[in-house]
Write an enzyme that holds these catalytic residues in place. Structure first.
Site, short mmCIF file in Angstrom:
data_model
loop_
_atom_site.label_atom_id
_atom_site.label_comp_id
_atom_site.label_asym_id
_atom_site.label_seq_id
_atom_site.Cartn_x
_atom_site.Cartn_y
_atom_site.Cartn_z
N GLY A 9 0.84 -1.20 0.00
CA GLY A 9 0.00 0.00 0.00
C GLY A 9 0.87 1.24 0.00
O GLY A 9 2.09 1.16 -0.02
N GLY A 10 0.22 2.38 0.04
CA GLY A 10 0.92 3.65 0.04
C GLY A 10 1.41 4.03 1.43
O GLY A 10 1.16 3.34 2.42
N SER A 13 -0.74 4.05 4.98
CA SER A 13 -1.99 3.36 4.66
C SER A 13 -2.39 2.35 5.73
O SER A 13 -3.47 1.77 5.65
CB SER A 13 -1.86 2.65 3.30
OG SER A 13 -0.84 1.67 3.35
N SER A 16 1.93 -1.46 8.34
CA SER A 16 2.68 -2.03 9.47
C SER A 16 1.75 -2.44 10.60
O SER A 16 1.90 -3.53 11.17
CB SER A 16 3.73 -1.04 9.97
OG SER A 16 4.72 -0.83 9.00
N HIS A 50 7.76 3.05 16.05
CA HIS A 50 7.45 1.66 15.70
C HIS A 50 7.80 0.75 16.87
O HIS A 50 7.03 -0.16 17.21
CB HIS A 50 8.22 1.23 14.45
CG HIS A 50 7.51 1.47 13.17
ND1 HIS A 50 6.95 0.46 12.44
CD2 HIS A 50 7.25 2.61 12.49
CE1 HIS A 50 6.39 0.95 11.36
NE2 HIS A 50 6.57 2.26 11.36
N ARG A 54 5.18 -1.84 19.62
CA ARG A 54 5.26 -3.28 19.87
C ARG A 54 5.53 -3.54 21.35
O ARG A 54 6.28 -2.83 21.99
CB ARG A 54 6.36 -3.91 19.01
CG ARG A 54 6.06 -3.83 17.53
CD ARG A 54 7.06 -4.61 16.71
NE ARG A 54 8.44 -4.23 16.93
CZ ARG A 54 9.06 -3.22 16.33
NH1 ARG A 54 8.42 -2.48 15.46
NH2 ARG A 54 10.32 -2.96 16.59
N ASP A 80 9.69 -5.75 7.92
CA ASP A 80 9.27 -4.37 7.67
C ASP A 80 10.51 -3.51 7.44
O ASP A 80 11.24 -3.24 8.38
CB ASP A 80 8.46 -3.88 8.87
CG ASP A 80 7.63 -2.65 8.59
OD1 ASP A 80 7.69 -2.11 7.47
OD2 ASP A 80 6.90 -2.21 9.50
#
Length: 168
Positions: A9-10, A13, A16, A50, A54, A80
């Site tokens: 995707g962009g 979007s 992740s 990010h 998690r 990722d």
């Protein structure tokens, strides 16, 4: 257990987040493979966000190029992302054909693992043609690698505005 899933995707979007939620639905202890090379402070902040998202149930590996070196047997793994993985080969080799060959080889080695591999990638070619030659060459590389992974995937999901659309 062996399965390959591509999430594409962009920018922004929801790729992740979707990949992470999917991994957690498949395993209580998933693996996150970060391919990023941290270039500057702005990017370091993105990485930090990010990491914050998690929880402790995640095992994180940082590997910019040679993902097949990791023992992922029996694990559910989020990789990722493919775009940054491609960038690492592209900047080193400075040649689209050589970078694509190296990426395909590494993907082929990695995909032999008895694991669920969830690849996150960007659709950078959907926004028009750049007037920058290097960017056009990288867009070609990225598009060809996305096609290669998609062809070998059991599932492909396109993210649009945070909504998943099953492609394959």
């Amino acid at each position: 257990m062996k399965k390959i899933i591509l999430i594409t995707g962009g920018s922004r979007s929801g790729k992740s987040c979707y990949a992470e939620q999917l991994a957690l639905s498949l395993s209580p202890t998933p693996v996150y493979v970060a391919t990023a090379h941290v270039w500057d402070e702005e990017f370091r902040e993105r990485v930090r966000k990010h990491q914050e998202r998690r929880g402790p149930e995640w095992t994180t590996f940082e590997e910019e190029k040679f993902l097949s070196r990791l023992d992922l047997t029996g694990r559910v793994v989020v990789i990722d992302c493919v775009t940054l993985w491609c960038t690492n080969f592209f900047f080193e080799l400075q040649d689209v054909d050589q970078a694509l060959k190296a990426l395909k080889h590494e993907f082929d080695l990695l995909s032999t693992a008895d694991a669920t591999l969830i690849f996150v990638t960007n659709e950078i070619g959907m926004g028009g043609v750049s007037d920058n030659e290097v960017q056009r060459r990288f867009t070609d590389l990225q598009g060809w690698m996305n096609q290669y992974i998609a062809a070998h995937s059991d599932e492909v999901v396109l993210m649009v505005s945070g909504i998943s659309v099953r492609i394959k």
